[in-house]
Design a protein around this motif. Structure first.
Motif, PDB file in Angstrom:
ATOM      1  N   PRO A 181       0.798  -1.232   0.000  1.00 27.98           N
ATOM      2  CA  PRO A 181       0.000   0.000   0.000  1.00 27.98           C
ATOM      3  C   PRO A 181       0.827   1.278   0.000  1.00 27.98           C
ATOM      4  O   PRO A 181       0.261   2.370   0.149  1.00 27.98           O
ATOM      5  N   MET A 231      -2.286   8.803  -6.999  1.00 27.43           N
ATOM      6  CA  MET A 231      -3.652   8.494  -6.599  1.00 27.43           C
ATOM      7  C   MET A 231      -4.656   9.423  -7.271  1.00 27.43           C
ATOM      8  O   MET A 231      -5.757   9.003  -7.644  1.00 27.43           O
ATOM      9  N   TYR A 253      -9.068   3.222   8.114  1.00 28.04           N
ATOM     10  CA  TYR A 253      -9.356   2.334   6.991  1.00 28.04           C
ATOM     11  C   TYR A 253     -10.727   1.689   7.172  1.00 28.04           C
ATOM     12  O   TYR A 253     -11.521   1.616   6.230  1.00 28.04           O
ATOM     13  N   GLN A 302      -0.447   6.522   4.347  1.00 32.52           N
ATOM     14  CA  GLN A 302      -0.985   5.686   3.278  1.00 32.52           C
ATOM     15  C   GLN A 302      -2.510   5.638   3.307  1.00 32.52           C
ATOM     16  O   GLN A 302      -3.176   5.804   2.281  1.00 32.52           O
ATOM     17  N   VAL A 308      -9.102   1.682  -7.792  1.00 29.68           N
ATOM     18  CA  VAL A 308      -8.173   0.867  -7.015  1.00 29.68           C
ATOM     19  C   VAL A 308      -8.829  -0.487  -6.771  1.00 29.68           C
ATOM     20  O   VAL A 308      -9.951  -0.555  -6.250  1.00 29.68           O
ATOM     21  N   GLN A 322      -8.028  -3.698  -4.604  1.00 30.07           N
ATOM     22  CA  GLN A 322      -7.139  -4.097  -3.512  1.00 30.07           C
ATOM     23  C   GLN A 322      -7.346  -5.553  -3.123  1.00 30.07           C
ATOM     24  O   GLN A 322      -8.474  -6.017  -2.974  1.00 30.07           O
ATOM     25  N   TYR A 331      -0.315   4.391  -1.931  1.00 23.41           N
ATOM     26  CA  TYR A 331      -1.432   5.212  -1.480  1.00 23.41           C
ATOM     27  C   TYR A 331      -0.976   6.583  -0.979  1.00 23.41           C
ATOM     28  O   TYR A 331      -1.763   7.539  -0.988  1.00 23.41           O
ATOM     29  N   LEU A 380      -5.220   7.114   0.528  1.00 23.64           N
ATOM     30  CA  LEU A 380      -6.286   6.315  -0.078  1.00 23.64           C
ATOM     31  C   LEU A 380      -7.637   6.967   0.159  1.00 23.64           C
ATOM     32  O   LEU A 380      -8.447   7.133  -0.768  1.00 23.64           O
TER      33      LEU A 380
END
Length: 236
Positions: free
Chosen positions: A42, A51, A101, A70, A57, A59, A45, A74
């Motif tokens: 990652p 980006m 996240y 990171q 994206v 993943q 990111y 993202l």
């Protein structure tokens, strides 16, 4: 016609075969007009320029770790319109220690219930159960799942913790078995979308191994999810 840019980020736990799994979908992406870049971590990111130029994206990183920079990169990219999608642990069980996240994705793998203890033999299939993925009323009208009928799988059945900002396109129900501690059936999202700023997120929880990814219904949902999540004209 301008080609779209897809970024495939893979790695983490090898049990989900991140290289072979993602390579199943490279011909689909390339055949649908994407220029594909592949990264094995990652780290990309945190590259703001890269980006910003990415339309989608994909993943496949189970567990593993991500830095603050990171995940911030993202999240900012998705908020600005970059699509984000994946399957199984590669998106729903990534970066467990990062609350930011989890906030972006909207759901987190909790467990996959196993067989009755007396039936377990110590292999991966101790956690394989027959189960049904049911398309919701919303899913029957949504471009990702429209026309897909309820389907049966024999694989890991993900139990997902989630919030109310996701739009659930398909579910699966965990029965209350005598050997389990829960007392009533529990329904988990199996496919969902999430609007994050100008960006679209699509999560498909089936996908433990190549056999599952090659199931026609699973593959259809994943591939449609890639197209639907891709940056839209209004987010350009």
């Amino acid at each position: 016609m301008t080609r779209k840019k897809a970024l495939v980020v893979r790695g983490g736990w090898e049990g989900h075969q991140p290289v072979k799994a993602t390579e199943l979908f490279l011909p689909f992406l390339e055949g649908n007009g994407y220029d594909v870049r592949i990264e094995e971590s990652p780290e990309v990111y945190a590259d703001t320029a890269e980006m910003a130029a990415t339309d989608l994206v994909v993943q496949c990183v189970t567990m593993s770790e991500i830095t603050y920079e990171q995940v911030a990169g993202l999240s900012a990219a998705v908020e600005a319109g970059t699509g984000f999608t994946g399957w199984h642990g590669g998106i729903a069980d990534s970066f467990r220690a990062s609350s930011d996240y989890l906030h972006l994705v909207g759901g987190q793998f909790a467990t996959h219930p196993g067989k009755e203890p007396c039936e377990r033999r110590g292999g991966a299939d101790d956690n394989f159960l027959p189960h049904t993925v049911r398309i919701t009323d919303l899913g029957r009208e949504h471009p990702v799942t429209a026309g897909v009928e309820n389907f049966e799988l024999y694989t890991e059945q993900y139990w997902v913790l989630h919030d109310d900002l996701i739009d659930v396109l398909a579910t699966t129900t965990h029965p209350a078995q005598p050997w389990q501690p829960w007392q009533r059936p529990v329904t988990s999202p199996a496919v969902w979308t999430r609007q994050w700023g100008a960006g679209r997120v699509v999560v498909t929880t089936p996908g433990h191994d190549l056999d599952v990814l090659e199931n026609p219904s699973v593959r259809t949902v994943i591939e449609r999810g890639m197209l639907w999540a891709t940056r839209t004209a209004s987010a350009s």
